[in-house]
Design a protein around this motif. Structure first.
Motif, PDB file in Angstrom:
ATOM      1  N   GLY A 184       1.550 -36.723  26.984  1.00 17.01           N
ATOM      2  CA  GLY A 184       1.670 -37.317  28.304  1.00 17.01           C
ATOM      3  C   GLY A 184       1.473 -36.325  29.437  1.00 17.01           C
ATOM      4  N   THR A 185       0.734 -35.232  29.192  1.00 18.64           N
ATOM      5  CA  THR A 185       0.514 -34.192  30.205  1.00 18.64           C
ATOM      6  C   THR A 185      -0.954 -34.084  30.580  1.00 18.64           C
ATOM      7  N   ARG A 186      -1.711 -35.144  30.406  1.00 19.09           N
ATOM      8  CA  ARG A 186      -3.143 -35.114  30.693  1.00 19.09           C
ATOM      9  C   ARG A 186      -3.397 -34.748  32.147  1.00 19.09           C
ATOM     10  N   GLY A 187      -4.313 -33.802  32.371  1.00 18.58           N
ATOM     11  CA  GLY A 187      -4.705 -33.402  33.708  1.00 18.58           C
ATOM     12  C   GLY A 187      -4.255 -32.014  34.089  1.00 18.58           C
ATOM     13  N   ALA A 188      -3.102 -31.568  33.593  1.00 17.55           N
ATOM     14  CA  ALA A 188      -2.598 -30.246  33.953  1.00 17.55           C
ATOM     15  C   ALA A 188      -3.390 -29.141  33.265  1.00 17.55           C
ATOM     16  N   ALA A 189      -3.740 -29.357  32.023  1.00 13.02           N
ATOM     17  CA  ALA A 189      -4.497 -28.386  31.232  1.00 13.02           C
ATOM     18  C   ALA A 189      -5.112 -29.144  30.065  1.00 13.02           C
ATOM     19  N   ALA A 190      -5.907 -28.451  29.299  1.00 15.18           N
ATOM     20  CA  ALA A 190      -6.516 -29.058  28.119  1.00 15.18           C
ATOM     21  C   ALA A 190      -6.553 -28.026  27.005  1.00 15.18           C
ATOM     22  N   SER A 191      -7.089 -28.440  25.868  1.00 13.01           N
ATOM     23  CA  SER A 191      -7.223 -27.544  24.724  1.00 13.01           C
ATOM     24  C   SER A 191      -8.702 -27.283  24.452  1.00 13.01           C
ATOM     25  N   LEU A 192      -8.965 -26.188  23.765  1.00  6.46           N
ATOM     26  CA  LEU A 192     -10.276 -25.958  23.174  1.00  6.46           C
ATOM     27  C   LEU A 192     -10.166 -26.236  21.683  1.00  6.46           C
ATOM     28  N   PHE A 193     -11.043 -27.100  21.181  1.00  4.43           N
ATOM     29  CA  PHE A 193     -11.148 -27.333  19.749  1.00  4.43           C
ATOM     30  C   PHE A 193     -12.526 -26.868  19.283  1.00  4.43           C
ATOM     31  N   TYR A 194     -12.623 -26.543  17.995  1.00  2.00           N
ATOM     32  CA  TYR A 194     -13.916 -26.119  17.459  1.00  2.00           C
ATOM     33  C   TYR A 194     -14.121 -26.689  16.069  1.00  2.00           C
ATOM     34  N   ALA A 195     -15.378 -26.712  15.637  1.00  2.00           N
ATOM     35  CA  ALA A 195     -15.747 -27.207  14.318  1.00  2.00           C
ATOM     36  C   ALA A 195     -17.008 -26.504  13.858  1.00  2.00           C
ATOM     37  N   LEU A 196     -17.262 -26.560  12.551  1.00  2.00           N
ATOM     38  CA  LEU A 196     -18.416 -25.913  11.930  1.00  2.00           C
ATOM     39  C   LEU A 196     -19.247 -26.942  11.168  1.00  2.00           C
ATOM     40  N   SER A 197     -20.546 -26.727  11.174  1.00  2.00           N
ATOM     41  CA  SER A 197     -21.448 -27.529  10.362  1.00  2.00           C
ATOM     42  C   SER A 197     -22.266 -26.612   9.472  1.00  2.00           C
ATOM     43  N   LYS A 198     -22.313 -26.925   8.195  1.00  2.00           N
ATOM     44  CA  LYS A 198     -23.081 -26.131   7.232  1.00  2.00           C
ATOM     45  C   LYS A 198     -24.360 -26.825   6.788  1.00  2.00           C
ATOM     46  N   ASP A 199     -24.620 -28.012   7.350  1.00  2.00           N
ATOM     47  CA  ASP A 199     -25.797 -28.768   6.916  1.00  2.00           C
ATOM     48  C   ASP A 199     -26.668 -29.192   8.088  1.00  2.00           C
ATOM     49  N   GLY A 200     -26.765 -28.325   9.089  1.00  2.00           N
ATOM     50  CA  GLY A 200     -27.665 -28.591  10.200  1.00  2.00           C
ATOM     51  C   GLY A 200     -27.166 -29.627  11.191  1.00  2.00           C
ATOM     52  N   GLY A 201     -25.857 -29.893  11.197  1.00  2.00           N
ATOM     53  CA  GLY A 201     -25.296 -30.829  12.160  1.00  2.00           C
ATOM     54  C   GLY A 201     -25.126 -32.243  11.645  1.00  2.00           C
ATOM     55  N   GLN A 202     -25.396 -32.478  10.345  1.00  2.00           N
ATOM     56  CA  GLN A 202     -25.230 -33.826   9.796  1.00  2.00           C
ATOM     57  C   GLN A 202     -23.758 -34.167   9.586  1.00  2.00           C
ATOM     58  N   THR A 203     -22.968 -33.181   9.200  1.00  2.00           N
ATOM     59  CA  THR A 203     -21.525 -33.353   9.042  1.00  2.00           C
ATOM     60  C   THR A 203     -20.825 -32.140   9.638  1.00  2.00           C
ATOM     61  N   TRP A 204     -19.552 -32.335  10.025  1.00  2.00           N
ATOM     62  CA  TRP A 204     -18.784 -31.274  10.670  1.00  2.00           C
ATOM     63  C   TRP A 204     -17.423 -31.132  10.012  1.00  2.00           C
ATOM     64  N   SER A 205     -16.895 -29.950  10.085  1.00  2.00           N
ATOM     65  CA  SER A 205     -15.600 -29.656   9.483  1.00  2.00           C
ATOM     66  C   SER A 205     -14.475 -30.346  10.244  1.00  2.00           C
ATOM     67  N   ASP A 206     -13.265 -30.216   9.717  1.00  2.00           N
ATOM     68  CA  ASP A 206     -12.096 -30.644  10.472  1.00  2.00           C
ATOM     69  C   ASP A 206     -12.032 -29.860  11.777  1.00  2.00           C
ATOM     70  N   ASN A 207     -11.487 -30.467  12.801  1.00  2.00           N
ATOM     71  CA  ASN A 207     -11.384 -29.835  14.120  1.00  2.00           C
ATOM     72  C   ASN A 207     -10.152 -28.943  14.171  1.00  2.00           C
ATOM     73  N   ARG A 208     -10.319 -27.754  14.737  1.00  2.00           N
ATOM     74  CA  ARG A 208      -9.226 -26.797  14.809  1.00  2.00           C
ATOM     75  C   ARG A 208      -9.004 -26.365  16.254  1.00  2.00           C
ATOM     76  N   PRO A 209      -7.745 -26.297  16.691  1.00  2.00           N
ATOM     77  CA  PRO A 209      -7.478 -25.841  18.056  1.00  2.00           C
ATOM     78  C   PRO A 209      -7.663 -24.337  18.180  1.00  2.00           C
ATOM     79  N   LEU A 210      -8.351 -23.920  19.225  1.00  2.00           N
ATOM     80  CA  LEU A 210      -8.513 -22.495  19.491  1.00  2.00           C
ATOM     81  C   LEU A 210      -7.450 -22.006  20.480  1.00  2.00           C
ATOM     82  N   THR A 211      -7.204 -22.805  21.513  1.00  2.00           N
ATOM     83  CA  THR A 211      -6.150 -22.497  22.479  1.00  2.00           C
ATOM     84  C   THR A 211      -5.736 -23.795  23.160  1.00  2.00           C
TER      85      THR A 211
END
Length: 324
Positions: free
Chosen positions: A180-207
């Motif tokens: 319930g704190t939308r607007g004050a800040a956000a997170s960075l998430f990242y993911a990896l693809s090993k097949d040219g972008g057809q599928t992506w890994s689970d999303n992980r928070p960076l910060t």
């Protein structure tokens, strides 16, 4: 009013001393009569150019792609990238992006509206193995698309990895919406693809403390090191920071503030940092700060997350520089 495109064209022909590049307007005819905005250019070492832009023709925004085989001298017929008409969410800082891989692969990323909402969007990509001539299906990168929560995923950055994989990082509001704190800040998430972008890994928070309207910048080197530059948002402090992964974006054990400028701002400055990487395991980091007299600065960085020299103001050569 159409969008004007200018390219710096370099070559090996005879030229005046110091004239290593010439600047000329090469606006394609198909841009002259349409309301094109939010352009992005991707290039590779073989002279290929991918130009993307956005149009808004009443039904919503659409993303377009045009390809050039000759360093921007000529472009082919544009194609619409988003299959669902009017489904793109784009504005200047959150524009779609395109990135080439070393073998001619092309990845395009954008914020795809969920239903008709302008505030709910997923991170979509389409990939190509032949330089953009054919595009694969639209793939949603964020793994929370099915939970129905009103979350915006955007401001993406892409980096191609030495094994042919892809790294994606983006601004993500899922945790802020849940709290319930939308607007004050956000997170960075990242993911990896090993097949040219057809599928992506689970999303992980960076910060979990980044500006909601400042795009992160991701780069990777030939060893698989990945570096991400971003602007913080904790307690309205808008300093810039760096996260480094030594293992192709799997883990980010190094995180450091690049410059403790002390810029406090209640709103997002929409002034993201920029970063380069070199084979020696470092690079350069550039950013704008509004602290003190304000201005744009640049500093070398090293792989352990620290700065590798003195920061230098670009005010010695630029007047009122922004958006490095």
């Amino acid at each position: 009013m159409g969008m004007v495109l200018a390219l710096a064209l370099g070559g090996c022909a005879a030229r005046e001393p110091g004239g290593w590049a010439a600047l000329r307007e090469v606006t394609p005819a198909f841009l002259a009569d349409r309301d094109a905005r939010h352009p992005w250019l991707a290039t590779d070492r073989h002279g290929r150019v991918a130009l993307t832009w956005v149009t808004n023709e009443g039904r919503g925004q659409d993303l377009w792609l045009a390809l050039s085989p000759d360093s921007g001298l000529t472009f082919g017929t544009p194609v619409r990238v988003n299959p669902r008409p009017g489904s793109v969410t784009s504005y200047a800082e959150c524009r779609p992006i395109a990135v080439f891989g070393p073998a001619g692969e092309l990845m395009i990323a954008w914020s795809e509206r969920r239903a008709d909402s302008l505030l709910i969007a997923d991170l979509a990509v389409r990939a190509s193995g032949d330089g953009g001539h054919t595009l694969g299906p639209t793939v949603i990168v964020n793994d929370d698309a099915s939970d129905g929560k009103p979350v915006f995923h955007g401001f993406p950055s892409l980096a191609v990895l030495p094994d042919g994989g892809w790294f994606a990082v983006w601004m993500d509001e899922r945790e802020e919406v849940a709290k319930g704190t939308r607007g004050a800040a956000a997170s960075l998430f990242y993911a990896l693809s090993k097949d040219g972008g057809q599928t992506w890994s689970d999303n992980r928070p960076l910060t979990h403390q980044v500006c909601t309207r400042c795009r992160a910048s991701a780069v990777a080197d030939a060893s698989g090191r990945v570096a991400v530059a971003y602007r913080t948002a904790r307690d309205d402090l808008r300093d810039v920071a760096l996260a480094v992964s030594p293992d192709g974006g799997v883990n980010f054990p190094v995180e450091a503030v690049i410059s403790a400028d002390g810029w406090v701002l209640s709103g997002c400055p929409v002034e993201p940092p920029s970063i380069t990487i070199d084979p020696a395991g470092g690079g350069h980091y550039a950013w704008y700060t509004g602290a003190g007299a304000g201005g744009t600065w640049i500093v070398p960085w090293r792989a352990d997350g620290g700065v590798a020299g003195l920061k230098r103001p670009l005010s010695d050569s630029l007047v009122s520089g922004h958006h490095p």
